[in-house]
Design a protein around this motif. Structure first.
Motif, PDB file in Angstrom:
ATOM      1  N   THR A 137       6.032  26.259   4.024  1.00 50.19           N
ATOM      2  CA  THR A 137       4.725  27.046   4.428  1.00 50.19           C
ATOM      3  C   THR A 137       5.026  28.499   4.026  1.00 50.19           C
ATOM      4  O   THR A 137       3.896  29.112   3.195  1.00 50.19           O
ATOM      5  CB  THR A 137       4.228  26.964   5.984  1.00 50.19           C
ATOM      6  N   PHE A 138       6.208  29.086   4.317  1.00 50.40           N
ATOM      7  CA  PHE A 138       6.315  30.629   3.893  1.00 50.40           C
ATOM      8  C   PHE A 138       6.499  30.635   2.270  1.00 50.40           C
ATOM      9  O   PHE A 138       6.026  31.702   1.913  1.00 50.40           O
ATOM     10  CB  PHE A 138       7.584  31.191   4.650  1.00 50.40           C
ATOM     11  N   LEU A 139       7.001  29.796   1.831  1.00 53.31           N
ATOM     12  CA  LEU A 139       7.194  29.584   0.237  1.00 53.31           C
ATOM     13  C   LEU A 139       6.051  29.947  -0.372  1.00 53.31           C
ATOM     14  O   LEU A 139       5.683  30.776  -1.455  1.00 53.31           O
ATOM     15  CB  LEU A 139       7.975  28.374  -0.075  1.00 53.31           C
ATOM     16  N   ILE A 140       5.088  29.030  -0.008  1.00 51.70           N
ATOM     17  CA  ILE A 140       3.815  28.812  -0.345  1.00 51.70           C
ATOM     18  C   ILE A 140       2.927  30.253  -0.330  1.00 51.70           C
ATOM     19  O   ILE A 140       2.396  30.913  -1.192  1.00 51.70           O
ATOM     20  CB  ILE A 140       2.824  27.821   0.216  1.00 51.70           C
ATOM     21  N   ALA A 141       3.144  30.734   0.859  1.00 52.63           N
ATOM     22  CA  ALA A 141       2.618  32.038   1.275  1.00 52.63           C
ATOM     23  C   ALA A 141       2.969  33.275   0.312  1.00 52.63           C
ATOM     24  O   ALA A 141       2.223  33.964  -0.061  1.00 52.63           O
ATOM     25  CB  ALA A 141       2.871  32.393   2.862  1.00 52.63           C
ATOM     26  N   ALA A 142       4.460  33.210   0.139  1.00 52.98           N
ATOM     27  CA  ALA A 142       5.069  34.030  -0.826  1.00 52.98           C
ATOM     28  C   ALA A 142       4.423  33.968  -2.271  1.00 52.98           C
ATOM     29  O   ALA A 142       3.894  35.121  -2.757  1.00 52.98           O
ATOM     30  CB  ALA A 142       6.618  34.103  -0.967  1.00 52.98           C
ATOM     31  N   GLU A 143       4.243  32.879  -2.626  1.00 54.89           N
ATOM     32  CA  GLU A 143       3.635  32.756  -4.309  1.00 54.89           C
ATOM     33  C   GLU A 143       2.211  33.240  -3.920  1.00 54.89           C
ATOM     34  O   GLU A 143       1.799  33.877  -4.734  1.00 54.89           O
ATOM     35  CB  GLU A 143       3.582  31.164  -4.528  1.00 54.89           C
ATOM     36  N   LYS A 190      -2.541  36.278  -5.325  1.00 55.90           N
ATOM     37  CA  LYS A 190      -3.828  36.634  -4.887  1.00 55.90           C
ATOM     38  C   LYS A 190      -4.171  37.757  -3.863  1.00 55.90           C
ATOM     39  O   LYS A 190      -5.212  38.116  -3.506  1.00 55.90           O
ATOM     40  CB  LYS A 190      -4.660  35.394  -4.287  1.00 55.90           C
ATOM     41  N   GLY A 191      -2.914  38.457  -3.396  1.00 54.40           N
ATOM     42  CA  GLY A 191      -3.175  39.356  -2.510  1.00 54.40           C
ATOM     43  C   GLY A 191      -3.226  38.876  -0.969  1.00 54.40           C
ATOM     44  O   GLY A 191      -3.260  37.569  -0.792  1.00 54.40           O
ATOM     45  N   LEU A 192      -3.380  39.494   0.079  1.00 58.43           N
ATOM     46  CA  LEU A 192      -3.150  39.083   1.407  1.00 58.43           C
ATOM     47  C   LEU A 192      -4.603  38.346   1.833  1.00 58.43           C
ATOM     48  O   LEU A 192      -5.645  38.841   1.458  1.00 58.43           O
ATOM     49  CB  LEU A 192      -2.951  40.087   2.626  1.00 58.43           C
ATOM     50  N   PRO A 193      -4.347  37.401   2.628  1.00 55.23           N
ATOM     51  CA  PRO A 193      -5.416  36.803   3.333  1.00 55.23           C
ATOM     52  C   PRO A 193      -6.078  37.399   4.371  1.00 55.23           C
ATOM     53  O   PRO A 193      -5.530  38.494   4.996  1.00 55.23           O
ATOM     54  CB  PRO A 193      -5.204  35.435   3.731  1.00 55.23           C
TER      55      PRO A 193
END
Lengths: 116, 408
Positions: free
Chosen positions: B41-47, B52-55
């Motif tokens: 989950t965190f790897l996907i978030a980092a990518e 795309k920038g922060l949600p």
């Protein structure tokens, strides 16, 4: 390490003295410091118990008498258990016991180890 | 918070929540699956965030991804189906679409339950602390290794052994029955106490990390404080102890991470807010008759936060140490008691007591005697500090001792 029982005896006479609150406070501090000193050497096995002056003596033939106990001149006031290398070391530790400053005594007895 | 700090921060706060909830859902048999999902989950978030920038709502975003990942695993992953499905909890099998519940309440409950599980007595103390740091606090392997002054392999081994134990001993995640809680909670408290001490007394020079350890221990203890089922006077006493200690955090290390001795601390840097929080919980802990080691230690810590260096202060500290040692011996406790004694009865009296302690292989014993002999017998003082150098375990300790030596 061997274990030893220290039995504190106090003359009944001395317990009739009326100490001041300051003296009591001072006495308590002496006990705490002495016990704390044994515990700081990791030699306190059990803080034991203090015993009240009240008691009864039971003898053969349903004879029950109230304390004090005529057979022993001094009253047992309490006991603790310590560990020490030898009876000599246990006696050395006992020399610091505050009971000695009010005319009492410490009896040092080696505990017979079980199961060996 | 700056954008580049957000992800590490979220990792620290959210990783553990995701893991706790997943383990509660799937059981400890699937701890490694839960770790994979959380890490992924965190790897996907980092990518994704990098591109795309922060949600808008980063935390909610993470939860959605974690939920989807676990659902995907359930649906598609063949290995997962073969291996996990037979082991899944019955309720889950009955309703395979059961959603992973990442509500605030479930997160809290899951973390509480995880705390009890990770303090299970079948785990070695070392494993308990390492697992707590990893799973409940989200610290990295390197950080844990750094705090324990050891290497990655050692920590990995501890974690691996701990996880094996959790699996083979069939440790269940869950709050023990009400009457069991009071018995089991002492193991939890000990583990949190160790975690706090690891941060407070570690010789690691990374003082930021050490403070984080302490704050994490306080956060977890706070969960026990807040929960009606787990709160008891010992919990409050431990929390008070942590507050009092933490209040001196900024005053007790210099910019190089070296420890500043209590007497030399700048009392202006003591944190009054934490001190008064400590007061509140120590008062609360005093309900009832219980006097645990945490009560005594909190009492000692309380007196250390009083700035007035009175005889009364050291008398109280000495008596509390006397009581503490009678119920729980530790070499550090014995040395601190002797220090308190010196503050009341003088150095000579304390030297006599110190020399009976039988701690000749402990560097702190020699540091104490070095201090006690200073001004009494300089040669003896030097002798002891040199002994301390021999027994010191870390360079930080040796630096401190050399400084003392230079002053004698």
């Amino acid at each position: 390490m061997n274990e030893f029982l220290l039995i504190f005896r106090r003359d009944l006479q001395s317990s009739e003295m009326q100490p001041s609150p300051e003296q009591l406070q001072n006495m308590m501090k002496k006990w705490q410091n002495w016990m704390g000193g044994i515990a700081a050497r990791n030699k306190l096995v059990s803080s034991g118990n203090r015993l009240s002056n009240e008691g009864k003596v039971v003898k053969p033939g349903d004879v029950v008498t109230n304390g004090p106990y005529v057979e022993i001149k001094e009253l047992i006031g309490g006991y603790i258990m310590i560990s020490a290398e030898s009876l000599e070391e246990a006696a050395e530790i006992s020399k610091g016991c505050p009971i000695l400053t009010v005319g009492g005594s410490v009896e040092v007895r080696a505990v017979i180890p079980m199961g060996t | 918070m700056k954008e580049n700090e957000l992800l590490p921060h979220l990792f620290r706060t959210e990783y553990r929540k995701i893991i706790s909830v997943l383990v509660r859902h799937y059981g400890f048999e699937q701890l490694s699956v839960a770790e994979d999902i959380a890490s992924d989950t965190f790897l996907i978030a980092a990518e994704t965030w990098g591109i795309k920038g922060l949600p808008e709502h980063p935390v909610a975003w993470l939860y959605t991804v974690a939920k989807n990942k676990s659902r995907d695993l359930l649906r598609r992953n063949a290995v997962f189906n073969e291996k996990l499905r037979p082991a899944l909890k019955a309720e889950l099998l009955a309703n395979p679409e059961t959603d992973i519940d990442l509500s605030e309440e479930n997160i809290k409950d899951s973390q509480l339950q995880m705390m009890f599980a990770l303090s299970d007595p079948v785990l070695s103390i070392e494993s308990q602390v390492a697992l707590t740091l990893r799973i409940l606090c989200g610290f990295g392997i390197d950080e844990i290794a750094d705090a324990f002054l050891t290497n990655r392999e050692t920590i990995n081994k501890r974690l691996f052994r701990g996880k094996e134990k959790l699996r083979t001993a069939h440790i269940k995640i869950g709050l023990p029955a009400a009457e069991e809680i009071n018995k089991r909670i002492d193991a939890v408290l000990t583990s949190l106490y160790l975690l706090f001490n690891e941060g407070y007394y570690s010789s690691s020079q990374n003082s930021v990390l050490r403070k984080d350890f302490c704050l994490e221990a306080m956060r977890l203890t706070g969960l026990l404080v807040e929960n009606e089922q787990t709160n008891n006077p010992r919990v409050d006493a431990l929390f008070a102890l942590m507050c009092f200690h933490a209040s001196r955090f900024d005053a007790r290390t210099n910019e190089n991470g070296e420890i500043i001795r209590y007497d030399d601390q700048n009392t202006e840097l003591w944190n009054d807010e934490l001190i008064s929080t400590g007061h509140y919980y120590l008062n609360k802990a005093s309900r009832g008759k219980e006097l645990s080691r945490f009560h005594l230690e909190a009492g000692i810590a309380y007196w250390h936060t009083t700035k007035n260096d009175s005889r009364e202060k050291w008398e109280n500290i000495l008596q509390l140490y006397n009581q503490l040692l009678c119920i729980s011996y530790s070499p550090v406790g014995a040395l601190n008691r002797t220090y308190a004694l010196s503050r009341i009865y003088g150095k000579q009296a304390a030297i006599l007591e110190a020399e009976k302690l039988g701690l000749a292989k402990n560097h702190l014993y020699h540091v104490l005697l070095g201090w006690l002999y200073t001004g009494v017998d300089q040669d003896k003082a030097k002798e002891h500090l040199n002994q301390a150098l021999i027994y010191a375990k870390t360079e930080t300790e040796r630096i401190g001792i050399r400084k003392e030596l230079a002053q004698v």
